[in-house]
Design an enzyme around this catalytic site. Structure first.
Site, PDB file in Angstrom:
ATOM      1  N   CYS A 268       0.815  -1.225   0.000  1.00 44.51           N
ATOM      2  CA  CYS A 268       0.000   0.000   0.000  1.00 44.51           C
ATOM      3  C   CYS A 268       0.843   1.267   0.000  1.00 44.51           C
ATOM      4  O   CYS A 268       0.363   2.332  -0.376  1.00 44.51           O
ATOM      5  CB  CYS A 268      -0.959  -0.001   1.179  1.00 44.51           C
ATOM      6  SG  CYS A 268      -2.162  -1.328   1.065  1.00 44.51           S
TER       7      CYS A 268
ATOM      8  N   HIS B 104      -3.181   7.374   2.114  1.00 43.65           N
ATOM      9  CA  HIS B 104      -3.587   6.073   1.585  1.00 43.65           C
ATOM     10  C   HIS B 104      -4.968   5.752   2.151  1.00 43.65           C
ATOM     11  O   HIS B 104      -5.247   5.982   3.323  1.00 43.65           O
ATOM     12  CB  HIS B 104      -2.576   4.995   1.982  1.00 43.65           C
ATOM     13  CG  HIS B 104      -3.068   3.606   1.743  1.00 43.65           C
ATOM     14  ND1 HIS B 104      -3.601   3.211   0.542  1.00 43.65           N
ATOM     15  CD2 HIS B 104      -3.137   2.519   2.557  1.00 43.65           C
ATOM     16  CE1 HIS B 104      -3.963   1.947   0.623  1.00 43.65           C
ATOM     17  NE2 HIS B 104      -3.701   1.505   1.845  1.00 43.65           N
TER      18      HIS B 104
ATOM     19  N   ASN C  75     -10.056  -0.055  -0.389  1.00 41.08           N
ATOM     20  CA  ASN C  75      -8.597   0.038  -0.326  1.00 41.08           C
ATOM     21  C   ASN C  75      -8.028  -0.518  -1.630  1.00 41.08           C
ATOM     22  O   ASN C  75      -8.089  -1.723  -1.869  1.00 41.08           O
ATOM     23  CB  ASN C  75      -8.096  -0.769   0.879  1.00 41.08           C
ATOM     24  CG  ASN C  75      -6.583  -0.751   1.026  1.00 41.08           C
ATOM     25  OD1 ASN C  75      -5.872  -0.278   0.129  1.00 41.08           O
ATOM     26  ND2 ASN C  75      -6.091  -1.278   2.134  1.00 41.08           N
TER      27      ASN C  75
HETATM   28  N1  ACO Z   1     -18.644  -8.471   8.618  1.00 43.71           N
HETATM   29  C1  ACO Z   1     -19.154  -8.717   9.853  1.00 43.71           C
HETATM   30  N2  ACO Z   1     -18.376  -9.035  10.897  1.00 43.71           N
HETATM   31  C2  ACO Z   1     -17.047  -9.107  10.694  1.00 43.71           C
HETATM   32  C3  ACO Z   1     -16.472  -8.894   9.435  1.00 43.71           C
HETATM   33  C4  ACO Z   1     -17.331  -8.559   8.373  1.00 43.71           C
HETATM   34  N3  ACO Z   1     -16.876  -8.297   7.127  1.00 43.71           N
HETATM   35  N4  ACO Z   1     -15.136  -9.031   9.543  1.00 43.71           N
HETATM   36  C5  ACO Z   1     -14.875  -9.331  10.829  1.00 43.71           C
HETATM   37  N5  ACO Z   1     -16.031  -9.400  11.520  1.00 43.71           N
HETATM   38  C6  ACO Z   1     -16.198  -9.687  12.941  1.00 43.71           C
HETATM   39  C7  ACO Z   1     -15.022 -10.403  13.517  1.00 43.71           C
HETATM   40  O1  ACO Z   1     -15.121 -11.787  13.291  1.00 43.71           O
HETATM   41  C8  ACO Z   1     -15.123 -10.046  14.988  1.00 43.71           C
HETATM   42  O2  ACO Z   1     -16.095 -10.868  15.587  1.00 43.71           O
HETATM   43  P1  ACO Z   1     -15.863 -11.450  17.074  1.00 43.71           P
HETATM   44  O3  ACO Z   1     -15.795 -10.240  17.938  1.00 43.71           O
HETATM   45  O4  ACO Z   1     -17.072 -12.282  17.272  1.00 43.71           O
HETATM   46  O5  ACO Z   1     -14.567 -12.208  17.009  1.00 43.71           O
HETATM   47  C9  ACO Z   1     -15.691  -8.624  14.966  1.00 43.71           C
HETATM   48  O6  ACO Z   1     -16.261  -8.449  13.655  1.00 43.71           O
HETATM   49  C10 ACO Z   1     -14.662  -7.552  15.226  1.00 43.71           C
HETATM   50  O7  ACO Z   1     -13.516  -7.822  14.411  1.00 43.71           O
HETATM   51  P2  ACO Z   1     -12.216  -6.921  14.496  1.00 43.71           P
HETATM   52  O8  ACO Z   1     -11.200  -7.454  13.563  1.00 43.71           O
HETATM   53  O9  ACO Z   1     -11.825  -6.714  15.915  1.00 43.71           O
HETATM   54  O10 ACO Z   1     -12.790  -5.531  13.953  1.00 43.71           O
HETATM   55  P3  ACO Z   1     -12.074  -4.138  13.859  1.00 43.71           P
HETATM   56  O11 ACO Z   1     -12.881  -3.101  14.528  1.00 43.71           O
HETATM   57  O12 ACO Z   1     -10.611  -4.222  14.198  1.00 43.71           O
HETATM   58  O13 ACO Z   1     -12.181  -3.809  12.294  1.00 43.71           O
HETATM   59  C11 ACO Z   1     -10.770  -3.897  10.342  1.00 43.71           C
HETATM   60  C12 ACO Z   1     -11.579  -4.682  11.383  1.00 43.71           C
HETATM   61  C13 ACO Z   1     -11.741  -3.048   9.534  1.00 43.71           C
HETATM   62  C14 ACO Z   1     -10.044  -4.883   9.454  1.00 43.71           C
HETATM   63  C15 ACO Z   1      -9.755  -2.980  11.064  1.00 43.71           C
HETATM   64  O14 ACO Z   1      -9.049  -3.719  12.027  1.00 43.71           O
HETATM   65  C16 ACO Z   1      -8.792  -2.332  10.119  1.00 43.71           C
HETATM   66  O15 ACO Z   1      -9.154  -1.515   9.306  1.00 43.71           O
HETATM   67  N6  ACO Z   1      -7.505  -2.652  10.244  1.00 43.71           N
HETATM   68  C17 ACO Z   1      -6.501  -2.089   9.405  1.00 43.71           C
HETATM   69  C18 ACO Z   1      -6.515  -2.808   8.122  1.00 43.71           C
HETATM   70  C19 ACO Z   1      -5.772  -2.076   7.069  1.00 43.71           C
HETATM   71  O16 ACO Z   1      -5.677  -0.890   7.072  1.00 43.71           O
HETATM   72  N7  ACO Z   1      -5.253  -2.859   6.168  1.00 43.71           N
HETATM   73  C20 ACO Z   1      -4.632  -2.362   5.026  1.00 43.71           C
HETATM   74  C21 ACO Z   1      -3.225  -2.003   5.269  1.00 43.71           C
HETATM   75  S1  ACO Z   1      -2.579  -1.498   3.796  1.00 43.71           S
HETATM   76  C22 ACO Z   1      -1.876  -2.801   2.912  1.00 43.71           C
HETATM   77  O17 ACO Z   1      -0.681  -2.904   2.895  1.00 43.71           O
HETATM   78  C23 ACO Z   1      -2.748  -3.791   2.164  1.00 43.71           C
END
Ligand code: ACO
Length: 323
Positions: A113, A250, A280
């Site tokens: 990214c 980003h 993204n």
């Molecule tokens: N729909 C519904 N529920 C979901 C989904 C979904 N799509 N995905 C996960 N859940 C559930 C999980 O299973 C979890 O359930 P549980 O509590 O029963 O275990 C719950 O939702 C919470 O999951 P978390 O992972 O804790 O959610 P979080 O608030 O952290 O959000 C996210 C997740 C959006 C991925 C966030 O952590 C994030 O944006 N992280 C950064 C990711 C990022 O920026 N990545 C790109 C980097 S750039 C690159 O190099 C590609």
């Protein structure tokens, strides 16, 4: 003393739009969850014949048109991508051939990214050295092809697309303005590999593989890394958040963008956000956002624009550009 001045920018998005409601039919998710956690409402997904180089060529053409330049004016092409058409040759060479360019040099950079920021920094150093005159800097991705479409924790977050800018070496001495890339700051730390990676490749499964991410871990590191490299850019140029006209981060997640802007004291109205409608798009997200904000009249010549990204590796970086 030479400076890399932005001559133009452009982008291309596949026609097919996939909404959160569409995804909710494939995996156990909802529009409400995706919007609340990521800020994403929809993303563009490439058709089978829309490979990364196809998207990149279209974005490059748009950038050249915007700059009023012909392909033959370009002597350096750098493409940032983690989703090349082939393991080799570099996608940049495919873009070069697609544009009908046979002179100069074309190569890829791979920083996931952060790739576009790494590519801008690399092009800037080539142009500032005087070795090359005009660079096409492309960010092009088809992350849809790396996604595990049964994994709701990742497949809802990404999209496909491409963007490009043209940078030109211009003499800074005696120029009426200080336009151009003013500073860039790149970092990486390979200890974080397992938090965000693709589980395939010639050295592992020998297949293309799928994106794997510990989302919460990535989130935990993101804001600190982003603010560090932006503060480096402020320190190097004697500028501050108040001097910025636009912050073009980003586009991974609305919450990371807001938290970074707030921590740095950057007013929300200066932040360009496209993650809601692009998802993204990895290395393509910044040039897509730059092209959108330049086309709709937000970013204007002479304005101060901060770009930044953080991604797999981890890699992270910033560049401050007088547009
Ligand atoms: N729909 C519904 N529920 C979901 C989904 C979904 N799509 N995905 C996960 N859940 C559930 C999980 O299973 C979890 O359930 P549980 O509590 O029963 O275990 C719950 O939702 C919470 O999951 P978390 O992972 O804790 O959610 P979080 O608030 O952290 O959000 C996210 C997740 C959006 C991925 C966030 O952590 C994030 O944006 N992280 C950064 C990711 C990022 O920026 N990545 C790109 C980097 S750039 C690159 O190099 C590609």
């Amino acid at each position: 003393c030479l400076r890399s001045v932005v001559r133009g920018c452009g982008s291309f998005l596949p026609a097919r739009v996939v909404t959160n409601a569409d995804l909710a039919e494939r995996v156990d998710t909802s529009d409400e969850w995706i919007v609340q956690r990521s800020g994403i409402s929809q993303r563009h997904i490439a058709a089978d014949d829309e490979t990364t180089s196809v998207l990149g060529i279209k974005a490059a053409r748009a950038a050249l048109d915007n700059a009023g330049l012909a392909p033959q004016d370009i002597d350096l092409i750098i493409c940032a991508t983690s989703t090349p058409d082939f393991t080799f040759p570099a996608t940049a060479t495919q873009i070069q051939a697609g544009l009908g360019i046979t002179a100069g040099v074309a190569f890829d950079v791979q920083a996931v990214c952060s790739g576009f920021v790494f590519a801008v920094a690399t092009a800037d150093k080539f142009l500032a050295s005087g070795s090359h005159k005009r660079a096409l800097v492309v960010g092009a991705e088809t992350f849809s092809r790396l996604l595990d479409w049964t994994d709701r924790t990742t497949c809802v977050l990404f999209g496909d697309g491409a963007g490009a800018i043209v940078l030109e070496a211009q003499e800074a001495e005696g120029a009426p303005t200080d336009r151009g890339v003013l500073t860039s700051h790149l970092r990486s730390d390979g200890r974080h590999r397992s938090k965000l990676y693709v589980d395939g490749g010639p050295g592992s499964t020998k297949t293309v593989g799928h994106l794997r991410m510990e989302g919460r871990e990535v989130f935990r590191h993101a804001v600190g890394m982003i603010t560090d490299v932006i503060e480096d850019a402020f320190a190097a140029t004697g500028t501050s958040a108040d001097d910025l006209d636009w912050f073009v981060p980003h586009q991974a997640n609305r919450r990371i963008i807001n938290a970074s802007a707030d921590k740095l004291g950057i007013a929300r109205e200066k932040v360009v956000v496209t993650v809601d409608h692009h998802g993204n798009t990895s290395a393509a997200s910044i040039p897509l956002a730059l092209a959108e904000a330049a086309a709709d009249g937000r970013i204007k010549a002479g304005e101060l624009v901060m770009i930044e990204a953080m991604g797999g590796g981890f890699t992270w970086g910033s560049a401050l550009i007088r547009w």
